[in-house]
Write a protein that holds these residues in place. Structure first.
Motif: not given
Lengths: 343, 343, 343
Positions: A3-5, A222, A229, A232-233, B204-210, B258-260, B286
């Protein structure tokens, strides 16, 4: 499945396709205050309602670069999530000021495609338009990026490279409705230099420097809802560093250019730009400007000036390229824009 | 003797007592902009007036977590200044959206007390209510904390442990007045997935990290007028680190989701939550989500979805507990909430 | 030749000259939110419209120190760009509250000049006035700075040292129009202590501490459009450190003083102040207060209290000077001000 982009790859773009970018954004006094907190911005027209009103506007608009960053940020999930490099800008025009309370959205038309000879990447050209809640165009610009292929076996599209002039002509520039500089208050603006005082080829060292911090560029990036990515990461890049969003460097350099260009009030055109080298936390950003062109406009007292704005993280001012014609390693940004100035 | 607030100790709480927390707060566009600057928040209903209006609301409300943080912050001087641990949340309900210009205040009723067997600490349960300037309830939730005794000789109160269901039922959720998702614009919201597309048990893995920084969490925590020393003062903890406010992690994880889950627009219920391990500057946050439950609501097009939101500072997604049933050391947050989604 | 501002040198000042500082600034909800994010500010009158209205005001004004910082920032390019030291403040008076939407500008009259015996520097005294869009005085204060001579051969001006009383008398203080504290809500304000509860000579340790970060003080200092290089550029000082703007320390200490002085709501007078030692990123700021004087005012329920606010970066509270009478090395700030409090 997911479901993620995962972002678009080179083969996902079709010539002529229009991408309607997600998540409209209402902007206002909060974004204005944060802009002044993140950059040493002092151009009077964006600082005080009274000054903007003395220039014929209803109140102080949001900084032109807020419009740019918000619109740019919206395009990231559709255009540059899998980008290898942000290659250039052209034909950027600010068309209507952004006022507190406006809601911005963005769309991009794919206007060029060219697969690289390595078969692994390609270049995508998009013309991005920012619109407000009245469907008025706020901003438009062309950007091209190098994007990875997701499926190396996907067929290469027919090569189409848009014809992009080096610079906007003065006729293409849109002077905001009602803008007049005939009663311009130079004392309140901060400098006495008017359009006529700048000569073609003149170079200005903006003197001041700002050492940048991780927290600042992430707060800024932000704020523009830019989700790439690498900003931020720390695990996104092999060296563990966070790459500073190129637009952060643009805004920092533009704000630093107040010292010497306090009267270059409004940005109306973006002729081109290159992010020459990466900027990282701890770098001290400085800026210098070269006057490239000048033109008159039909608006009372309003002249246009074309400027090269260079941001560096060291080195001497006015040094741009090495003997091979490459950007020197301390050059961060080489931006070519049109601004409006009192004549 | 002293004019400063030393905070309440366990023996200072009386069952049934109502604490009227100090310092009401007017919130507006500035807090909204800062929220977008501190977290990668992109849910469209909180980003654009136009989107909120297309969902039947008068304009874009402030993010639900702004309401939570402001109300929570007000309780700190009276509830958790001498807290050893924030043990849990339950029965949290968002009851009215917060609009720019609203003034929030908070009060808490002591609904449970239990001295620990060591005689040095006790658990206090409070039901906290946030109210706006019209005395409408904006938010309510139960929180329980472990608090030190100030006087070890003080008598233990009668043990009263409130009966707290594991989760809110859908009937307990309050859908904001006027909310409809029948004309929902999925393209502008950023994802096509609707309520019907999510399955119970789906992860759902939201993938992004900060990667988080000291300046950011302190700016955030001060914005909520949360004064707990451990977030600000390097001398407050033996290791010299500043503990990041748990709510900062909640907001970061929610924004990353948000991502998902771009269409999980409004938070309406907080079933429970645990801050499993401390979060410190330099950690990369994450998030992943598990779908726990789904229910229909009476509002046009509006479904409710119950989600487990887990924030981590490393490790693989979907790993929550070790073989002994304890939270894995990289888990920061385990939050159970209800959100509203277009069906 | 150069278009950039090199700042004024000692010989550039004329007694009686009025400097009209550049770049007016409209302030609003964004600046208010940022103030609460940068400092642990909780005084209720600046936090909630409802509280301010219960004190007879139309709404919550912006924090008094926002007015001070904005006005101060405007003077930097004309007064302290070449300053060696900020020597003192006197006769500071807040004259009208600043409301969201107000536009501030500033001007300074040169009221004293004295060349130092070394012939290389001199002291300049200015009386600075901040004005709003109605040309009402918002704030005025005297500041004196040591400034370098640009041309060592320039003739020394006639020495004129203004006569500056140690403190404002209560008659000189301006109570904001309409302010009443007769219905003051001590519970919502956060502390029960009223004007009558404070004794001359009483000392209050404000207990809390905040460890400061580079990003925070730069965000703050830019927000006030203060451009002094030493705050931003690691190459501006030999040791590579960025000096924290003294006003950042004032606001931090004032906000920390809530704990013990929650009812010292409005600042109306600045009798004097010294930035005793430099503050750098990583320092933990603490504060203590000594009650210097008290007086009644004509406004219903409103008392005035004169306070010495000391900020430190270590050491024990209430320690100010060493045996030689010099400020102890851990003292950052010694500020003498008048505040208004419910009687």
């Amino acid at each position: 499945m997911s479901k993620t982009n995962r972002g678009r790859f080179f083969e996902d773009y079709q010539l002529g396709e229009v991408l309607h970018h997600a998540v409209p954004r209402t902007v206002g006094e909060g974004e204005r205050a944060l802009y002044h907190a993140l950059y040493p911005a002092r151009h009077a027209l964006y600082s005080a309602d009274s000054f903007a009103q003395s220039c014929g506007l209803k109140s102080s608009p949001l900084d032109d670069m807020i419009a740019f960053h918000i619109v740019f940020g919206k395009t990231v999930p559709d255009v540059s999530l899998n980008a290898v490099a942000n290659l250039g800008y052209a034909q950027g025009r600010w068309l209507t000021p952004v006022w507190p309370g406006d809601t911005l959205r963005a769309e991009s038309e794919v206007i060029g495609l060219k697969q690289n000879s390595n078969g692994k990447t390609g270049v995508v050209w998009v013309r991005t338009t920012g619109l407000n809640q009245h469907n008025e165009k706020v901003l438009e610009y062309v950007r091209w990026v190098m994007v990875r292929k997701g499926d190396l076996d996907a067929a290469a599209p027919q090569t189409t490279v848009p014809d992009l002039p080096d610079a906007l002509t003065v006729n293409q520039l849109k002077v905001p409705e009602g803008l007049i500089f005939s009663d311009y208050d130079f004392a309140q603006a901060g400098e006495p230099h008017r359009w006529g005082d700048y000569e073609l080829g003149e170079k200005i060292d903006h003197v001041d420097g700002v050492t940048v911090e991780e927290a600042e560029h992430m707060i800024a990036t932000r704020l523009w809802q830019n989700t790439a990515k690498v900003h931020f990461d720390t695990s996104a890049r092999p060296d563990g560093s966070r790459l500073i969003y190129g637009g952060h460097v643009i805004s920092m350099a533009r704000a630093l250019s107040f010292n010497g260009l306090a009267n270059a009030q409004m940005i109306v055109g973006l002729n081109g730009g290159a992010h020459a080298n990466p900027c990282l936390s701890g770098d001290t950003i400085r800026a210098w400007t070269e006057v490239l062109d000048k033109a008159e406009t039909a608006a009372p007292g309003v002249g246009a000036i074309r400027l090269r704005l260079v941001a560096t993280k060291g080195g001497a001012p006015f040094e741009l390229r090495d003997e091979e014609g490459k950007y020197r390693p301390e050059v961060l940004l080489d931006l070519d824009y049109w601004a409006l100035m009192p004549r």
